[in-house]
Enzyme design. Structure first.
Site, PDB file in Angstrom:
ATOM      1  N   LYS A 107      -9.667  30.130 -32.813  1.00 39.24           N
ATOM      2  CA  LYS A 107      -9.347  29.204 -31.716  1.00 39.24           C
ATOM      3  C   LYS A 107      -9.585  27.751 -32.158  1.00 39.24           C
ATOM      4  CE  LYS A 107      -8.366  32.852 -29.338  1.00 39.24           C
ATOM      5  NZ  LYS A 107      -9.147  33.626 -28.384  1.00 39.24           N
TER       6      LYS A 107
HETATM    7  C1  LIG Z   1      -9.378  34.924 -27.655  1.00 41.26           C
HETATM    8  C2  LIG Z   1      -8.922  35.182 -26.274  1.00 41.26           C
HETATM    9  C3  LIG Z   1      -9.773  35.689 -25.276  1.00 41.26           C
HETATM   10  C4  LIG Z   1     -11.134  36.227 -25.548  1.00 41.26           C
HETATM   11  O1  LIG Z   1     -12.002  35.416 -26.216  1.00 41.26           O
HETATM   12  P1  LIG Z   1     -13.187  36.031 -27.105  1.00 41.26           P
HETATM   13  O2  LIG Z   1     -14.033  34.821 -27.381  1.00 41.26           O
HETATM   14  O3  LIG Z   1     -12.582  36.611 -28.329  1.00 41.26           O
HETATM   15  O4  LIG Z   1     -13.903  37.033 -26.281  1.00 41.26           O
HETATM   16  C5  LIG Z   1      -9.282  35.780 -23.980  1.00 41.26           C
HETATM   17  N1  LIG Z   1      -8.020  35.441 -23.680  1.00 41.26           N
HETATM   18  C6  LIG Z   1      -7.162  34.986 -24.613  1.00 41.26           C
HETATM   19  C7  LIG Z   1      -5.781  34.607 -24.213  1.00 41.26           C
HETATM   20  C8  LIG Z   1      -7.575  34.858 -25.935  1.00 41.26           C
HETATM   21  O5  LIG Z   1      -6.712  34.437 -26.867  1.00 41.26           O
END
Ligand SMILES: *Cc1c(COP(=O)(O)O)cnc(C)c1O
Length: 385
Positions: free
Chosen positions: A184
């Site tokens: 991210k």
């Molecule tokens: C990455 C992601 C999540 C979850 O995040 P984590 O930190 O991996 O638990 C939720 N929604 C979307 C759209 C994502 O891309």
């Protein structure tokens, strides 16, 4: 062919990040210390929200938001099929039922008109997902929410720094959730954040993150002494460590630079593919700026003599780590086996057959970008009808 493998996404850590983490390791607090509040304050400021709650990951952020929205057994929550499973799973954690509304074929985001069709007496909330970093139609979603008295939780795991009609994603609706997984925008290893402008919601999120326990004298039923605390709700241990928060703070200093580079890369791809008829580049909405977590191309299969899988395999042979985001959530075996066999969101299913996420992350070099462009064009040209 490239000599080294190019992933679709990757973190960027520098010496400052490492120093920030080491400093915490040498301090008194590894968790529940001062770095948490510092990170929360800085993040809230960065996305124009009043309050922010740091939490162990983006999925926990969604779970906490669903809890704070009061979602429980019998409630329905409308979300997009084109998302990571966590957006819908969080509803299930609370005993609620995810309901999938199909996407808009231009933006790949949930279509407000489809949301309207899915509203029932049981609908309690909407979870729009800013897929790839492209903001959803928030004006229309907020209008629907007002009309039917629904809570809005934006899943902004892809959208740190994205803006919608001059407003940053993070301060628009009841709650917005973020993820700091290494692919991210900024990372804490694992980590997440919920932002809100509502003080009551903020207090609920704080309780939920730490067992439902409070030491606040005004909220406790009894006062037995300085050691005393009370559990008021059934919460979890979803705390972030100070080690993670320090990394997050340090990463946040670079968020603008990261975002700028993501936008540059996206522009280079869009420019390079503008005359390539065998694919469709992402749509860019007027008045909105994507944060470009993903750069998703759509193959024009009618013009090609192969399918997405063949394209995927061919480009992986060039050492380019493209990916596919996402299988419509209700198509996962768990959902199929638990009541979603009859669900059909045609636009989402069609999209899934054609999409490829090209590598995009701030540390990509111009050479990396050129490699991707050349490989995509060469493979498509070789297979055009
Ligand atoms: C990455 C992601 C999540 C979850 O995040 P984590 O930190 O991996 O638990 C939720 N929604 C979307 C759209 C994502 O891309």
């Amino acid at each position: 062919m490239r000599e080294t493998y190019l992933p679709y996404g990757k973190q960027w850590l520098d010496e400052d990040d490492i120093k920030a983490v080491v400093d915490v390791l040498q301090s008194d607090y590894l968790t529940t210390g001062p770095k948490i509040a510092e990170f929360e304050k800085a993040f809230a400021q960065c996305v124009d929200a009043k309050f922010a709650v740091a939490i162990s990951n983006g999925t926990a952020a969604l779970h906490a938001a669903c809890y704070a929205a009061g979602i429980t057994v019998g409630d329905e929550v409308i979300t997009s099929p084109i998302t990571f499973a966590a957006s819908a799973n969080a509803v299930l954690y609370c005993g609620g039922t995810p309901v999938f509304a199909d996407i808009d074929t231009a933006t790949y985001n949930i279509d407000p008109q489809e949301i309207r069709k899915k509203i029932t007496d049981k609908t309690k909330a909407i979870i729009p997902v800013h897929f790839s970093g492209q903001p959803c139609d928030m004006d229309e979603i907020e209008r629907i929410a007002k009309e039917y008295n629904l809570i809005v939780i934006e899943d902004a795991a892809h959208a740190v720094g994205a803006d919608y009609k001059g407003k940053l994603i993070g301060g628009i609706s009841d709650m917005t959730t973020f993820s700091f997984h290494p692919v991210k925008h900024i990372t804490t290893g694992e980590g997440g954040m919920i932002t809100t402008n509502n003080e009551d919601i903020y207090q609920k999120l704080l309780l939920f993150r730490s067992h439902g326990i409070t030491r606040d004298k005004d909220r406790m039923l009894d006062q037995q002494g300085p050691w005393y605390y009370e559990q008021l709700e059934l919460g979890y241990n979803y705390r972030m460590t100070d080690i993670q928060a320090a990394l997050g703070l340090s990463q946040l200093n670079k968020a603008d630079k990261f975002l700028h580079r993501r936008r540059e890369i996206a522009d280079m791809y869009t420019e390079a593919f503008k005359d390539t008829t065998a694919l469709r580049v992402p749509f860019q909405q007027n008045g909105c700026n994507s944060s470009w977590h993903l750069y998703v191309i759509q193959l024009n299969l009618e013009r090609l003599s192969f399918d997405r899988k063949k394209f995927f395999e061919a480009i992986h042979r060039e050492n380019i780590g493209v990916n596919v985001h996402y299988l419509p959530v209700y198509k996962h075996p768990y959902y199929q086996q638990n009541g979603y066999r009859e669900v059909k969101c045609l636009h989402s299913e069609n999209l899934y057959e054609r999409i490829i996420s090209l590598p995009i992350f701030p540390k990509m070099t111009n050479q990396d970008i050129d490699d991707v462009i050349t490989s995509v064009k060469t493979i498509l040209e070789r297979n055009e009808k």
